[in-house]
Design a protein around this motif. Structure first.
Motif, PDB file in Angstrom:
ATOM      1  N   PHE A 182       0.844  -1.235  -0.030  1.00  0.00           N
ATOM      2  CA  PHE A 182       0.026   0.138   0.057  1.00  0.00           C
ATOM      3  C   PHE A 182       0.935   1.076  -0.009  1.00  0.00           C
ATOM      4  O   PHE A 182       1.791   1.454   0.828  1.00  0.00           O
ATOM      5  N   ASP A 185      -0.943   6.867  -0.990  1.00  0.00           N
ATOM      6  CA  ASP A 185      -2.243   7.395  -1.569  1.00  0.00           C
ATOM      7  C   ASP A 185      -3.128   6.452  -1.167  1.00  0.00           C
ATOM      8  O   ASP A 185      -4.409   6.571  -1.635  1.00  0.00           O
ATOM      9  N   ASN A 186      -3.053   5.498  -0.209  1.00  0.00           N
ATOM     10  CA  ASN A 186      -3.920   4.134   0.217  1.00  0.00           C
ATOM     11  C   ASN A 186      -4.296   3.278  -1.252  1.00  0.00           C
ATOM     12  O   ASN A 186      -5.232   2.616  -0.913  1.00  0.00           O
ATOM     13  N   TYR A 187      -3.802   3.612  -2.305  1.00  0.00           N
ATOM     14  CA  TYR A 187      -3.891   2.589  -3.342  1.00  0.00           C
ATOM     15  C   TYR A 187      -3.015   1.398  -3.084  1.00  0.00           C
ATOM     16  O   TYR A 187      -1.875   1.187  -2.344  1.00  0.00           O
ATOM     17  N   TRP A 189      -0.747  -1.310  -4.395  1.00  0.00           N
ATOM     18  CA  TRP A 189       0.237  -1.430  -5.775  1.00  0.00           C
ATOM     19  C   TRP A 189       0.682  -2.881  -5.892  1.00  0.00           C
ATOM     20  O   TRP A 189       1.272  -3.560  -4.799  1.00  0.00           O
ATOM     21  N   ARG A 213      -1.909  -0.697 -10.152  1.00  0.00           N
ATOM     22  CA  ARG A 213      -2.555   0.376  -9.074  1.00  0.00           C
ATOM     23  C   ARG A 213      -3.958  -0.146  -8.778  1.00  0.00           C
ATOM     24  O   ARG A 213      -4.556  -0.139  -9.660  1.00  0.00           O
ATOM     25  N   ASP A 215      -7.601   0.544  -6.905  1.00  0.00           N
ATOM     26  CA  ASP A 215      -8.593   1.062  -5.794  1.00  0.00           C
ATOM     27  C   ASP A 215      -9.231   0.021  -5.059  1.00  0.00           C
ATOM     28  O   ASP A 215     -10.265  -0.609  -5.489  1.00  0.00           O
ATOM     29  N   ARG A 216      -8.866  -0.316  -3.854  1.00  0.00           N
ATOM     30  CA  ARG A 216      -9.536  -1.278  -3.050  1.00  0.00           C
ATOM     31  C   ARG A 216     -10.995  -1.218  -2.728  1.00  0.00           C
ATOM     32  O   ARG A 216     -11.442  -1.887  -2.403  1.00  0.00           O
TER      33      ARG A 216
END
Length: 216
Positions: A182, A185-187, A189, A213, A215-216
């Motif tokens: 992570f 940016d909280n994405y 990877w 990348r 977006d969870r």
């Protein structure tokens, strides 16, 4: 005129060579009152050398006898969960190991198996952890990223959700590497392997050999 220019160029070259010979590393102090640069004091050079000294580290074995350990994450309580490629997942707290059941569809072959781990930035509230592994759930083997909710007792994975599927996998398991991280940016990877196919990283239609990348 040409002769004068040649003499000046030769003189300039001699000056440059002299400066390099006197001060090869560029350690010079500010100009002296006479306007002539002086060599930096020896203690300045020694200080630089000491600052590049290799630091001393103390090592301690906290667990051994593992079979191809692959990744490790730390939980907020400072306990650990680590993966072994042979489809083993273990919680470690105060020297005590607790096995966590792993997915039945994991394919352990060659460089493939249970691979990277990640902990959700909001784990304290959602208890989410992530793993990537070789799977035969779809019939053919692929590498996939899966999210679970870790039980409060840290010994059970619940509420499975497959985040990414179809990352190419070689039948021999070669180049199945999958790393999760992570970012700030909280994405999520995801670094993926190329399944030992050299053209995969350049193929925009393939998820292999890429950094993804999510977006969870």
């Amino acid at each position: 005129m040409k002769k004068i220019l040649i003499i000046l160029l030769v003189f300039a070259l001699i000056v440059i060579i002299s400066v390099i010979a006197i001060d090869p590393l560029g350690f010079r102090s500010p100009l002296s009152p006479t306007g002539v640069p002086t060599i930096a004091p020896t203690d300045s050079i020694q200080s630089l050398r000491s600052s590049t000294t290799t630091p001393n580290f103390a090592s301690e074995i906290i667990v051994d006898g593992l079979n191809n350990p692959w990744d490790i994450i730390m939980l907020p309580d400072e306990s650990y969960i680590f993966s072994e490629r042979a489809n083993k997942l273990t919680h470690l707290a105060n020297g005590v190991k607790t096995s966590i059941p792993t997915p039945d569809d994991t394919v352990v072959r060659g460089e493939g198996g249970l691979l990277g781990l990640a902990i959700d930035p909001e784990f304290s509230s959602n208890r989410f952890i992530y793993a990537c592994f070789n799977s035969n759930l779809s019939g053919n083997t692929d590498v996939r990223v899966v999210r679970w909710k870790l039980s409060l007792s840290n010994d059970l994975l619940e509420d499975r959700r497959d985040i990414i599927t179809g990352i190419p996998a070689n039948e021999s398991g070669r180049h199945s590497g999958c790393q999760l991280e992570f970012g700030p940016d909280n994405y999520l990877w995801v670094g993926t392997g190329d399944a030992a196919i050299g053209s995969t990283p350049q193929d925009p239609t393939s998820l292999g050999g890429k950094i993804l990348r999510v977006d969870r």
